[in-house]
Design an enzyme around this catalytic site. Structure first.
Site, PDB file in Angstrom:
ATOM      1  N   GLY A 153      47.677  19.469 -24.014  1.00 38.51           N
ATOM      2  CA  GLY A 153      46.317  19.841 -23.618  1.00 38.51           C
ATOM      3  C   GLY A 153      45.527  20.421 -24.777  1.00 38.51           C
ATOM      4  O   GLY A 153      44.356  20.088 -24.986  1.00 38.51           O
ATOM      5  N   ASP A 154      46.178  21.284 -25.547  1.00 35.78           N
ATOM      6  CA  ASP A 154      45.511  21.894 -26.707  1.00 35.78           C
ATOM      7  C   ASP A 154      45.215  20.865 -27.786  1.00 35.78           C
ATOM      8  O   ASP A 154      44.110  20.846 -28.348  1.00 35.78           O
ATOM      9  CB  ASP A 154      46.398  23.000 -27.290  1.00 35.78           C
ATOM     10  CG  ASP A 154      46.470  24.210 -26.398  1.00 35.78           C
ATOM     11  OD1 ASP A 154      45.477  24.948 -26.310  1.00 35.78           O
ATOM     12  OD2 ASP A 154      47.516  24.423 -25.777  1.00 35.78           O
ATOM     13  N   THR A 155      46.194  20.022 -28.105  1.00 31.96           N
ATOM     14  CA  THR A 155      45.985  19.082 -29.201  1.00 31.96           C
ATOM     15  C   THR A 155      44.996  17.982 -28.823  1.00 31.96           C
ATOM     16  O   THR A 155      44.259  17.492 -29.680  1.00 31.96           O
ATOM     17  CB  THR A 155      47.317  18.482 -29.667  1.00 31.96           C
ATOM     18  OG1 THR A 155      48.035  17.965 -28.548  1.00 31.96           O
ATOM     19  CG2 THR A 155      48.171  19.549 -30.349  1.00 31.96           C
TER      20      THR A 155
END
Length: 404
Positions: free
Chosen positions: A175-177
């Site tokens: 999700g972050d990347t």
């Protein structure tokens, strides 16, 4: 193993004339900075004094080396953004930047007097990339959000895992990347717009929307037919054969989920008649008989070694591959030929193997020009002196008061 070390002559990269100020911590903001830095941008990372970015202590294994990847190609300065003098100091740095990255909870930058309205009024060509859980607007915008929450709300978590178990997760913070990657895309688009008009703008990248972008037909399938995707383990329902199969000495991935590819796989198995079998001959039929087809293929692969199945897949031009772990990647000749993994001379750990910069540009390829800074504020004198004209005595005084 290809080596990329400080001082080695490298192509300076497509973004060699762009300066980025990175205020974010942990993953989304810093990964966006890593991508831009790999492409040549001068990335100045602002960290809290003394403690620095928590990413310095993240990672698996006895020694925490994840920082060495996400902080490569960056210079570190320290500044206390919770005090007025630190905010003023960073504001002066922003005046010398092309791009500002931040991934604080919405409203935080405004509280510090560093909101887009203030910054763009003073520097209209500034590009501001903002990454947050739910975006800068909407009823959830002021909620705290991490990548895992974005994966859950964006639809990812519900469909990952075995059908009879709770939703699972990927082994990395996808999700972050994803949000960082979309944020980087936004920066590149905004840089193009600025080249035409001279205007900067704000990129609003939300974790849950970044995940939503890669959910394929999940929403329209429900909207049109009421179909809700469910967890399906190692397969994608209706897409067959495409699975990991057992061999004598391990697991092997085969993707023959196309009519012509299925015929080739049937031939590779020595079962040409299955290519035209009405149970498997079409995409729809294979999807309806997916479970029995996987059993049929697995009964064949488990009589062979991985090398034997791999050779047959290559001979019949069928997409297939070994299920790799890190040791397999380091030994693979294709990874080596493509320089997918490089060795970087790091300050804390010496030579360290890590993924190379990506994607590959033919004229202005990215590179790792400098290792991750080993100390918080390592480049204070260099950057504050270079950009703001501050001397050693002034910096020492501010350090003593906890400003930097």
């Amino acid at each position: 193993m290809p080596s990329q070390n400080p001082g080695t002559a490298h192509n300076p990269g497509a973004l060699r004339d762009i300066r980025v100020l990175e205020l974010g911590q942990l993953l989304a903001g810093p990964f966006c900075g890593q991508l831009l830095g790999d492409m040549g941008a001068d990335v100045i990372k602002v960290e809290p004094p003394v403690t620095g970015d928590p990413m310095r202590d993240w990672g698996q294994g006895a020694e925490k080396v994840q920082w060495e990847v996400i902080a490569r190609n960056k210079r570190s300065v320290s500044a206390n953004l919770r005090v007025a003098e630190g905010q003023a100091l960073v504001k002066k740095l922003i005046a010398h930047a092309d791009v500002l990255i931040e991934n604080f909870k919405p409203g935080t930058m405004e509280k510090w007097g560093l909101g887009p309205d203030v910054l763009l009024a003073e520097k209209p060509d500034l590009i501001i990339a903002r990454m947050s859980g739910y975006g800068q607007t909407g009823p959830y915008s002021n909620r705290a959000g991490f990548g895992g929450i974005g994966e859950a709300m964006g639809g990812w978590r519900y469909i990952v895992g075995e059908p009879d178990r709770a939703p699972s997760r990927m082994g990395v913070s996808i999700g972050d990347t994803l949000t960082a990657t979309y944020g980087c895309m936004g920066v590149l688009a905004a840089l193009h717009e600025r080249a035409q008009t001279g205007r900067g703008q704000v990129i609003d990248a939300a974790l849950y929307e970044s995940v939503l972008q890669v959910m394929e037909g999940l929403v329209p399938e429900y909207d049109r037919t009421g179909f809700i995707r469910e967890r399906s383990g190692s397969v994608l329902k209706g897409i067959a054969p495409s699975n990991v199969y057992s061999c004598k000495d391990g697991e092997f991935m085969i993707g023959a989920n196309k009519d012509s590819l299925w015929k080739r796989l049937a031939s590779a198995m020595g079962r040409e008649e299955l290519g035209d079998d009405p149970r498997y001959a079409t995409h729809i039929a294979r999807g309806e008989n997916q479970d029995e087809l996987d059993v049929l293929i697995n009964n064949w692969t488990k009589t062979l070694t991985i090398d034997e199945v791999d050779a047959l897949m290559i001979e019949h031009s069928i997409p297939a591959g070994r299920v790799y772990r890190a040791p397999d990647m380091l030994e693979d000749p294709h990874f080596q030929a493509r320089e997918a993994i490089i060795e970087v001379e790091t300050e804390r750990f010496g030579p360290l193997k890590m993924q190379s910069s990506f994607p590959k540009l033919s004229l202005t390829p990215g590179s790792v020009r400098r290792p991750a800074p080993s100390k918080v504020g390592q480049h204070n004198a260099e950057i504050y002196g270079e950009l703001l004209g501050l001397g050693e005595a002034e910096l020492a005084e501010m350090e003593g008061r906890g400003v930097i």
